[in-house]
Structure formats: structure tokens, C-alpha cells
Write a protein that holds these residues in place. Structure first.
Motif, PDB file in Angstrom:
ATOM      1  N   ASN A 187       0.801  -1.212   0.000  1.00 36.62           N
ATOM      2  CA  ASN A 187       0.000   0.000   0.000  1.00 36.62           C
ATOM      3  C   ASN A 187       0.840   1.272   0.000  1.00 36.62           C
ATOM      4  N   GLY A 188       2.053   1.185   0.561  1.00 39.88           N
ATOM      5  CA  GLY A 188       2.872   2.383   0.731  1.00 39.88           C
ATOM      6  C   GLY A 188       3.584   2.809  -0.538  1.00 39.88           C
ATOM      7  N   ARG A 189       4.315   3.925  -0.428  1.00 39.72           N
ATOM      8  CA  ARG A 189       5.124   4.457  -1.521  1.00 39.72           C
ATOM      9  C   ARG A 189       6.595   4.449  -1.118  1.00 39.72           C
ATOM     10  N   PHE A 190       7.443   4.469  -2.132  1.00 49.41           N
ATOM     11  CA  PHE A 190       8.877   4.335  -1.901  1.00 49.41           C
ATOM     12  C   PHE A 190       9.639   5.381  -2.713  1.00 49.41           C
ATOM     13  N   ASP A 191      10.776   5.796  -2.166  1.00 49.77           N
ATOM     14  CA  ASP A 191      11.623   6.768  -2.861  1.00 49.77           C
ATOM     15  C   ASP A 191      12.417   6.119  -3.985  1.00 49.77           C
ATOM     16  N   LEU A 192      12.789   4.854  -3.779  1.00 49.08           N
ATOM     17  CA  LEU A 192      13.616   4.138  -4.741  1.00 49.08           C
ATOM     18  C   LEU A 192      13.062   2.730  -4.906  1.00 49.08           C
ATOM     19  N   ILE A 193      12.766   2.350  -6.136  1.00 50.56           N
ATOM     20  CA  ILE A 193      12.286   1.004  -6.439  1.00 50.56           C
ATOM     21  C   ILE A 193      13.294   0.329  -7.359  1.00 50.56           C
TER      22      ILE A 193
END
Length: 281
Positions: A178-184
Motif C-alpha cells: 500500500n505504501g510508496r517508496f523513494d527508490l524502487i
């Protein structure tokens, strides 16, 4: 007792006959493992003898390598980004090509370190854990469909002292996130299904097809991942995807078709396009 130098020569010849590239180097790697020595230790033993136990262990390893089992799975580990990773038959073997992902992350985020990193299809955890080693204030999540691969990644995190900043979970890509990330980061399966039988025996016979098979054209995982990327990437975030030789143009078009901004197509040390860098518009 068994003559060490004679054993090494015989092993090199056996591997050469089996079609192994760099047979002397491969034999030396296995011999060092059999005698629990590094290169300096091996040099000190040259001209000497192997114990019966060392000789038997070395012969068993040579038999397996002559059968085209990769050295990394025989000895159970492989270096990546100057870190030592456990490797099993349930994971892809970390390769130098994949270090291009970490190099690209550093080039783009050295001055703006990420706080949250996501690694999709983590395998041994090599991308996630190498990134965490470079970004000491970051926390990361690694996801893999294989429970056994996830176990290997968790073990590697603990061995490298990164378990406190790395969480490994079993799942299908971003389905449970569900969350967001700075680097994938991701090195997804990208081999076209029909090409797998023609791969080197080390890959086709001994590496998990789950981590190789990218569907009819090798791009199925990217279609899924690109579609969900805007919901998983923070504004201003960066996503890096490893891909196979010749897939750069198709991936660029695919990314742009779902309104992702292509930042870079980074080449590996061999000069091949290897990593796609994107953000979302």
C-alpha cells in the motif's frame, strides 16, 4: 595423501573437456573452497598435498561442475557489490551486470538519499542489501514470490548486519503493498519463454525458471510493474529495472505508453543497455 598440483591440473583438464569457460580459474575456486583457503592460502599449499578428505571434497565439486552446475551453487555463495551473499538453487546467482542497478541508484540519489527502498523479485536480496549498504539511513522491503528465496534473502540480511533495516516478505510483486517508496529496484524475469531451453546449461538446468521466465516476449513482468508504479513511487522518486539484451527500445515504449518518464538507459560494463531508469510524470 594426494598431490595438490596434480589434482588441480587434472581438474582443469576435466572442466575444459566439459566445455567450462576459464577451467583453471573455476578449478582454483573450487579447490580453495575444498581446503578452506583464500588465494594466499592456496599459494602457500602449492607443491604440497591434500588430505583424503580435501581430495574427496574437491573431486565431488569437480564432478558437479563438470555436470555444468554453477560454482556459486556448489560453494553456496557469490560476491556482489563487495558483499558476500548466500546462494541456493532457489535463487538467481548475483551477476556483475546487476551491479549497474546500484551504480545508477548512486548516480541519481547520492545527493538525495532515499528513505524507503523497495526491491521487487528480491531473490538473494543482493540489490536491496547492496543499496542499503550504500544508503545507511534507508529502510528497505524485499518481495519475492518464492518462500525459499525470501528465506535466503532474510538470511543474507542477517549475515550482512542489515536485518534491522530490511524486511523480506513473500508476495506477488506489489499485490500486497500500500505504501510508496523513494527508490524502487527490480531485476524481474525477462527471458522469453521459448528461449529458456537454449540457455547455457548452468542457467537452464540449475537456476529457478520462476526467476527467468518473462512470458512470450520476456516483458510480461514489466507490464504489471509499470502499470502499478505511479501508486508505489513517491513524487520525485526513482525506479530502476534491469532488462535483457535488446529489450531497451521495447521497454522504453512500454514505459512511455503508461505515462512514465524515461530518465536513462544505462549500459553495463560490457557496453550493453542493461538498466532502465524511470519516474512518473
Amino acid at each position: 595423501m594426494i598431490d595438490l598440483d596434480a589434482s588441480l591440473r587434472a581438474a582443469t583438464g576435466r572442466l575444459a573437456e566439459a566445455g567450462i569457460e576459464g577451467p583453471n580459474r573455476e578449478a582454483r575456486i573450487l579447490l580453495m573452497h575444498a581446503i578452506s583457503a583464500d588465494q594466499t592460502g592456496l599459494l602457500r599449499r602449492r607443491g604440497g598435498e591434500l588430505t583424503s578428505e580435501e581430495g574427496a571434497a574437491f573431486q565431488s565439486m569437480i564432478d558437479r561442475r563438470a555436470g555444468r552446475e554453477p560454482a556459486a551453487t556448489i560453494i553456496g555463495h557469490r560476491e556482489f557489490w563487495s558483499l558476500d551473499f548466500l546462494v541456493t538453487a532457489d535463487t538467481l546467482i548475483p551477476r556483475p551486470d546487476s551491479e549497474t542497478v546500484i551504480e545508477t541508484a548512486l548516480d541519481y540519489r547520492r545527493d538525495r538519499p532515499p528513505a524507503r527502498i523497495l526491491d521487487l523479485g528480491t531473490g538473494t536480496g543482493c540489490l536491496l542489501l547492496a543499496a542499503l549498504s550504500e544508503f545507511p539511513d534507508a529502510w528497505g522491503l524485499g518481495v519475492d514470490l518464492s518462500p525459499r528465496a525470501a528465506d535466503v534473502a532474510q538470511t543474507n540480511a542477517a549475515r550482512l548486519g542489515l536485518a534491522g533495516r530490511a524486511t523480506i516478505m513473500v508476495g506477488r510483486w506489489t499485490d500486497a503493498l500500500n505504501g510508496r517508496f523513494d527508490l524502487i529496484l527490480s531485476n524481474p524475469p525477462y527471458i522469453p519463454h521459448g528461449d529458456i531451453p537454449g540457455l547455457m546449461p548452468e542457467v537452464e538446468k540449475f537456476e529457478p525458471h520462476l526467476a527467468l521466465d518473462g512470458g512470450a516476449d520476456g516483458l510480461d513482468p514489466y507490464r504489471l510493474l509499470f502499470r502499478d508504479l505511479p501508486q508505489r513511487l513517491m513524487p520525485g522518486g526513482l525506479a530502476l529495472f534491469e532488462f535483457g539484451i535488446g529489450q531497451g527500445p521495447a521497454l522504453t515504449a512500454l514505459a512511455e505508453s503508461v505515462s512514465l518518464k524515461v530518465l536513462d538507459l544505462r549500459r553495463d560494463l560490457a557496453g550493453q543497455e542493461r538498466v532502465l531508469a524511470v519516474s512518473h510524470l
